[in-house]
Enzyme design. Structure first.
Site, PDB file in Angstrom:
ATOM      1  CB  CYS A   1      23.890 -24.101  17.807  1.00 15.32           C
ATOM      2  SG  CYS A   1      22.138 -23.965  17.432  1.00 15.32           S
TER       3      CYS A   1
ATOM      4  CB  CYS B   1      20.761 -20.929  17.920  1.00 13.07           C
ATOM      5  SG  CYS B   1      22.264 -21.151  16.994  1.00 13.07           S
TER       6      CYS B   1
ATOM      7  CE  LYS C   1      18.921 -16.224  19.220  1.00 20.54           C
ATOM      8  NZ  LYS C   1      20.000 -16.049  18.297  1.00 20.54           N
TER       9      LYS C   1
ATOM     10  CE1 TYR D   1      22.407 -12.916  12.088  1.00 19.88           C
ATOM     11  CE2 TYR D   1      24.533 -11.954  11.540  1.00 19.88           C
ATOM     12  CZ  TYR D   1      23.383 -12.625  11.155  1.00 19.88           C
ATOM     13  OH  TYR D   1      23.203 -12.982   9.860  1.00 19.88           O
TER      14      TYR D   1
ATOM     15  CD  GLU E   1      20.161 -12.717  17.838  1.00 13.84           C
ATOM     16  OE1 GLU E   1      19.717 -13.127  16.762  1.00 13.84           O
ATOM     17  OE2 GLU E   1      20.930 -13.417  18.542  1.00 13.84           O
TER      18      GLU E   1
ATOM     19  CG  HIS F   1      -7.220  -9.882   4.023  1.00 10.49           C
ATOM     20  ND1 HIS F   1      -6.349  -8.814   4.170  1.00 10.49           N
ATOM     21  CD2 HIS F   1      -8.417  -9.474   4.546  1.00 10.49           C
ATOM     22  CE1 HIS F   1      -6.994  -7.811   4.743  1.00 10.49           C
ATOM     23  NE2 HIS F   1      -8.237  -8.189   4.990  1.00 10.49           N
TER      24      HIS F   1
ATOM     25  CD  GLU G   1      -3.220  -9.086   3.261  1.00 12.90           C
ATOM     26  OE1 GLU G   1      -3.950  -9.100   2.266  1.00 12.90           O
ATOM     27  OE2 GLU G   1      -3.655  -9.041   4.431  1.00 12.90           O
TER      28      GLU G   1
HETATM   29  P1  NDP Z   1      29.126  -9.697  14.424  1.00 16.03           P
HETATM   30  O1  NDP Z   1      30.305  -9.867  13.568  1.00 16.03           O
HETATM   31  O2  NDP Z   1      27.761  -9.896  13.885  1.00 16.03           O
HETATM   32  O3  NDP Z   1      29.171  -8.260  15.076  1.00 16.03           O
HETATM   33  C1  NDP Z   1      30.282  -7.791  15.801  1.00 16.03           C
HETATM   34  C2  NDP Z   1      30.040  -6.351  16.145  1.00 16.03           C
HETATM   35  O4  NDP Z   1      31.062  -5.894  17.017  1.00 16.03           O
HETATM   36  C3  NDP Z   1      30.052  -5.455  14.932  1.00 16.03           C
HETATM   37  O5  NDP Z   1      29.068  -4.479  15.112  1.00 16.03           O
HETATM   38  C4  NDP Z   1      31.460  -4.869  14.967  1.00 16.03           C
HETATM   39  O6  NDP Z   1      31.542  -3.596  14.395  1.00 16.03           O
HETATM   40  C5  NDP Z   1      31.684  -4.747  16.451  1.00 16.03           C
HETATM   41  N1  NDP Z   1      33.096  -4.799  16.812  1.00 16.03           N
HETATM   42  C6  NDP Z   1      34.019  -5.689  16.404  1.00 16.03           C
HETATM   43  N2  NDP Z   1      35.219  -5.440  16.981  1.00 16.03           N
HETATM   44  C7  NDP Z   1      35.030  -4.376  17.764  1.00 16.03           C
HETATM   45  C8  NDP Z   1      35.900  -3.620  18.615  1.00 16.03           C
HETATM   46  N3  NDP Z   1      37.165  -3.951  18.762  1.00 16.03           N
HETATM   47  N4  NDP Z   1      35.394  -2.563  19.269  1.00 16.03           N
HETATM   48  C9  NDP Z   1      34.085  -2.215  19.119  1.00 16.03           C
HETATM   49  N5  NDP Z   1      33.217  -2.893  18.338  1.00 16.03           N
HETATM   50  C10 NDP Z   1      33.689  -3.947  17.667  1.00 16.03           C
HETATM   51  O7  NDP Z   1      29.419 -10.638  15.667  1.00 16.03           O
HETATM   52  P2  NDP Z   1      28.505 -11.173  16.841  1.00 16.03           P
HETATM   53  O8  NDP Z   1      29.437 -11.319  17.975  1.00 16.03           O
HETATM   54  O9  NDP Z   1      27.291 -10.365  17.021  1.00 16.03           O
HETATM   55  O10 NDP Z   1      28.057 -12.595  16.277  1.00 16.03           O
HETATM   56  C11 NDP Z   1      29.011 -13.485  15.727  1.00 16.03           C
HETATM   57  C12 NDP Z   1      28.432 -14.287  14.616  1.00 16.03           C
HETATM   58  O11 NDP Z   1      27.591 -15.299  15.149  1.00 16.03           O
HETATM   59  C13 NDP Z   1      27.523 -13.528  13.660  1.00 16.03           C
HETATM   60  O12 NDP Z   1      28.207 -12.837  12.671  1.00 16.03           O
HETATM   61  C14 NDP Z   1      26.664 -14.622  13.107  1.00 16.03           C
HETATM   62  O13 NDP Z   1      27.360 -15.225  12.050  1.00 16.03           O
HETATM   63  C15 NDP Z   1      26.536 -15.566  14.276  1.00 16.03           C
HETATM   64  N6  NDP Z   1      25.251 -15.367  14.974  1.00 16.03           N
HETATM   65  C16 NDP Z   1      24.086 -15.597  14.320  1.00 16.03           C
HETATM   66  C17 NDP Z   1      22.885 -15.415  14.937  1.00 16.03           C
HETATM   67  C18 NDP Z   1      21.614 -15.651  14.203  1.00 16.03           C
HETATM   68  O14 NDP Z   1      21.637 -16.323  13.192  1.00 16.03           O
HETATM   69  N7  NDP Z   1      20.487 -15.107  14.661  1.00 16.03           N
HETATM   70  C19 NDP Z   1      22.794 -14.974  16.329  1.00 16.03           C
HETATM   71  C20 NDP Z   1      24.085 -14.730  16.923  1.00 16.03           C
HETATM   72  C21 NDP Z   1      25.244 -14.928  16.261  1.00 16.03           C
HETATM   73  P3  NDP Z   1      31.683  -3.386  12.793  1.00 16.03           P
HETATM   74  O15 NDP Z   1      30.321  -3.598  12.241  1.00 16.03           O
HETATM   75  O16 NDP Z   1      32.144  -1.963  12.690  1.00 16.03           O
HETATM   76  O17 NDP Z   1      32.696  -4.353  12.317  1.00 16.03           O
END
Ligand code: NDP
Length: 460
Positions: free
Chosen positions: A42, A47, A50, A179, A183, A437, A442
Site C-alpha cells: 500500500c 494505494c 497510485k 482495479y 486506474e 444544495h 444531494e
Molecule cells: P483484479 O482481480 O481486480 O483484476 C484482474 C484483471 O485481470 C481482471 O480483469 C481479470 O479478468 C484479468 N485477468 C486475470 N488473469 C488474466 C489472464 N491470464 N489474461 C488476461 N486477463 C486476465 O486484479 P488487479 O491486479 O487489478 O488488482 C488486484 C487487487 O488489488 C484487487 O482485486 C483489489 O483487491 C486490490 N486493489 C485495490 C485497489 C483499490 O482499492 N482502489 C486498487 C488496486 C488494487 P476477469 O475479470 O475475466 O477475471
C-alpha cells in the site's frame, strides 16, 4: 543462541505493522521481519503512490476545464521525472514514519526474509538466526501475476515497475479489466499518453454493478482510452524502442510500454508453510478461521496473503483484531460485510453492498433508484461527462443494500455512505435527510420514485 519473542510477524505491510504495534501495546515482545521496505504494498507500490499519480493525472482535465471559467492556461508542460522524484520522497518519508512508529512501540525490526521452520520457530535468512516465537503472524501480502507465459512476456511490466519508469511512455497498452488496469489506464491517459486497454471479458470491472461497468467504460472512452474487450494479448514483440502486441483477435497494438494488471497472487511461496502444516485455501491464500488463525494453532495470517478481501483497511482491521484476540484478551472477529471500496479511475467509482443482480437473487422485491446527470461544473467547462448514482433497495424491508457511484468524489461519498449502510439505513432514512444544495450527492436523497422495481415470481 536462540532468541525468544511472544510474536514474530513476517511482513511489515499494513496488516503486519498494525498487528505488531497493537500486540506490543498489549505488552508482547514483538519482532517483525521485512525483506523489502517497511510499509508494504500500500505505502511503497500501491494505494499511496497510485493516488499521487492519480492526482497528477487529473490536472490535465483541470487545465482543460478552466477555459470555460475564464482562465487562460497556456501550454501546461508535464515532467514525469519531477513527479516520480517527488512521489519517491513522500514514500521515503512514510517509510521512515512506519519505522519510527514500530520502534517507538518497542517492536524489533529485522531486514531479512524469514522462513517458518515449525509451529514456533522462524529462521532469518540474512544471518541464519533462529527465533522462537509463541505466535507467528504471516502478513506477506500479494504480488502481481502476469498470467500465462506468452511469447515476449519479458517485455511486460506490472504495476510494481510502472511506479519507477525512467520516462513517461507515450503509447501504453494495459491488459486487464480490474482495479489496477482501469486506474493505470486513467493515470497514463491523464498524463497525456495514448492508452489501449485490452480485457478478455465482455466488459471491464467484472463483479461490479453492470450499470457501473457500462458507465465507466463510456466515460473512459470519452477521455480517449481505447477499450478492446473479448480478447487477450497473445504475444509481445520488440521493435527497437517500441513493442508490437499481437492480440488473440489477430489485430496488433503498437506501444512503447506494455503493462499487465491481471491480478495479484498471495505471497505464500518459500515461507515454509507446507512443512509447518499450514493449509492453503482453494483460492491460493492461507486458510484461516474467523480469528485469522491457520490450521496450525500458533500461526496466524492476515491481509492479502489470506485472499479474503484484498484491501488495505481490511488488512489493518484483521491485524488489529488478531492482536486484541491473542494478546489483549479480547477475542475479536472482523466483519467482512458491507466493505466500501473505490476504484480511482477517471472518473472515480465508489461502491458498497450488493449489485442489482446480487440483490435480485437475494430478495423477493428490489427497487432501483438511478440517476445520471451532467455535473454542474461541466455546464461551464463544456466537458462531455455524466455522473451515475444508483441505490439498490430491498423492497420488503426498505433497507438500502447497495450503492453504486461513478463520478467526481465518488470515493469520498461512498466512505460516508458506508456508515449509513452499515447502520441499516432505509430508503425512508435517505428521503428524510435534507438535501445539501448544490452538490452531486444531494441526488442520493432526492430520488423519490424507483426507476425500476423487480418482483420475483414464485417460480424464479
Ligand atoms: P483484479 O482481480 O481486480 O483484476 C484482474 C484483471 O485481470 C481482471 O480483469 C481479470 O479478468 C484479468 N485477468 C486475470 N488473469 C488474466 C489472464 N491470464 N489474461 C488476461 N486477463 C486476465 O486484479 P488487479 O491486479 O487489478 O488488482 C488486484 C487487487 O488489488 C484487487 O482485486 C483489489 O483487491 C486490490 N486493489 C485495490 C485497489 C483499490 O482499492 N482502489 C486498487 C488496486 C488494487 P476477469 O475479470 O475475466 O477475471
Amino acid at each position: 543462541m536462540t532468541e525468544e519473542v511472544d510474536l514474530f510477524v513476517i511482513g511489515a505491510g499494513s496488516g503486519g505493522v498494525r498487528a505488531a504495534r497493537i500486540a506490543a501495546g498489549h505488552g508482547a515482545r514483538v519482532m517483525v521481519a521485512e525483506e523489502y521496505r517497511v510499509g508494504g504494498t500500500c505505502v511503497i507500490r500501491g494505494c499511496v503512490p497510485k493516488k499521487l499519480l492519480v492526482y497528477a493525472s487529473r490536472f490535465s482535465h483541470e487545465f482543460e476545464d478552466a477555459a470555460g471559467f475564464g482562465w487562460t492556461v497556456q501550454h501546461p508542460v508535464f515532467d514525469w521525472t519531477t513527479l516520480i522524484a517527488n512521489k519517491d520522497r513522500e514514500i521515503d518519508r512514510l517509510e521512515a514514519a512506519y519505522n519510527s512508529t514500530l520502534s517507538k512501540a518497542g517492536v524489533t525490526i529485522v531486514k531479512s526474509r524469514a522462513v517458518i521452520e515449525d509451529a514456533n520457530t522462524v529462521r532469518l535468512l540474512a544471518d541464519e538466526r533462529r527465533i522462537r516465537a509463541k505466535h507467528i503472524l504471516v502478513a506477506t501480502g500479494g504480488a502481481p501475476g502476469l498470467g500465462e507465459k506468452i511469447p515476449g512476456i519479458e517485455h511486460v511490466i506490472s504495476s510494481n515497475e510502472a511506479f519507477h519508469l525512467t520516462k513517461m511512455p507515450r503509447h501504453v497498452l494495459v491488459q486487464g479489466g480490474g482495479y489496477i488496469a482501469v486506474e493505470f489506464a486513467g493515470i497514463f491517459a491523464g498524463l497525456g499518453a495514448q492508452v489501449t486497454l485490452v480485457y478478455r471479458g465482455e466488459n471491464i470491472l467484472r463483479g461490479f454493478d453492470d450499470d457501473v461497468r457500462h458507465h465507466l467504460r463510456i466515460e473512459m472512452e470519452k477521455r480517449g482510452i481505447k477499450v478492446i474487450t473479448g480478447c487477450t494479448v497473445a504475444a509481445v514483440e520488440q521493435h527497437g524502442t517500441h513493442f508490437s502486441a499481437r492480440l488473440s483477435s489477430g489485430n496488433a497494438v503498437t506501444a512503447d510500454q506494455v503493462m499487465f494488471a491481471t491480478g495479484r497472487n498471495p505471497n505464500v511461496a518459500g515461507l515454509g508453510l507446507e512443512a509447518a502444516g499450514v493449509r492453503l485455501a482453494k483460492n491460493g491464500g492461507i486458510a484461516v478461521n474467523e480469528f485469522s488463525q491457520t490450521s496450525v494453532p500458533s500461526i496466524y495470517a492476515v491481509g492479502d496473503v489470506t485472499n479474503r478481501i484484498n484491501l488495505t483497511p481490511v488488512a489493518i482491521r484483521e491485524g488489529h483484531a488478531f492482536a486484541d484476540t491473542v494478546f489483549g484478551g479480547k477475542p475479536t472477529r472482523v466483519d467482512h460485510s458491507n466493505v466500501a471500496t473505490a476504484v480511482f479511475s477517471e472518473p472515480e467509482v465508489g461502491v458498497i453492498g450488493l449489485t442489482e443482480t446480487q440483490a435480485r437473487d437475494q430478495f423477493m422485491k428490489v427497487d432501483i433508484f438511478k440517476t445520471q446527470f451532467r455535473p454542474m461544473k461541466a455546464t461551464l467547462s463544456g466537458r462531455d461527462t455524466a455522473i451515475l448514482l444508483k441505490l439498490v433497495v430491498d423492497g420488503e424491508s426498505d433497507r438500502v443494500v447497495g450503492i453504486h457511484l461513478v463520478g467526481e468524489a465518488a470515493a469520498e461519498m461512498i466512505q460516508m455512505l458506508g456508515i449509513a449502510v452499515k447502520m441499516g439505513a432505509t430508503k425512508a432514512d435517505f428521503d428524510a435527510t435534507m438535501a445539501l444544495h448544490p452538490t452531486a450527492a444531494e441526488e442520493l436523497v432526492t430520488m423519490r420514485k424507483p426507476t425500476v422495481s423487480h418482483i420475483r415470481r414464485a417460480a424464479e
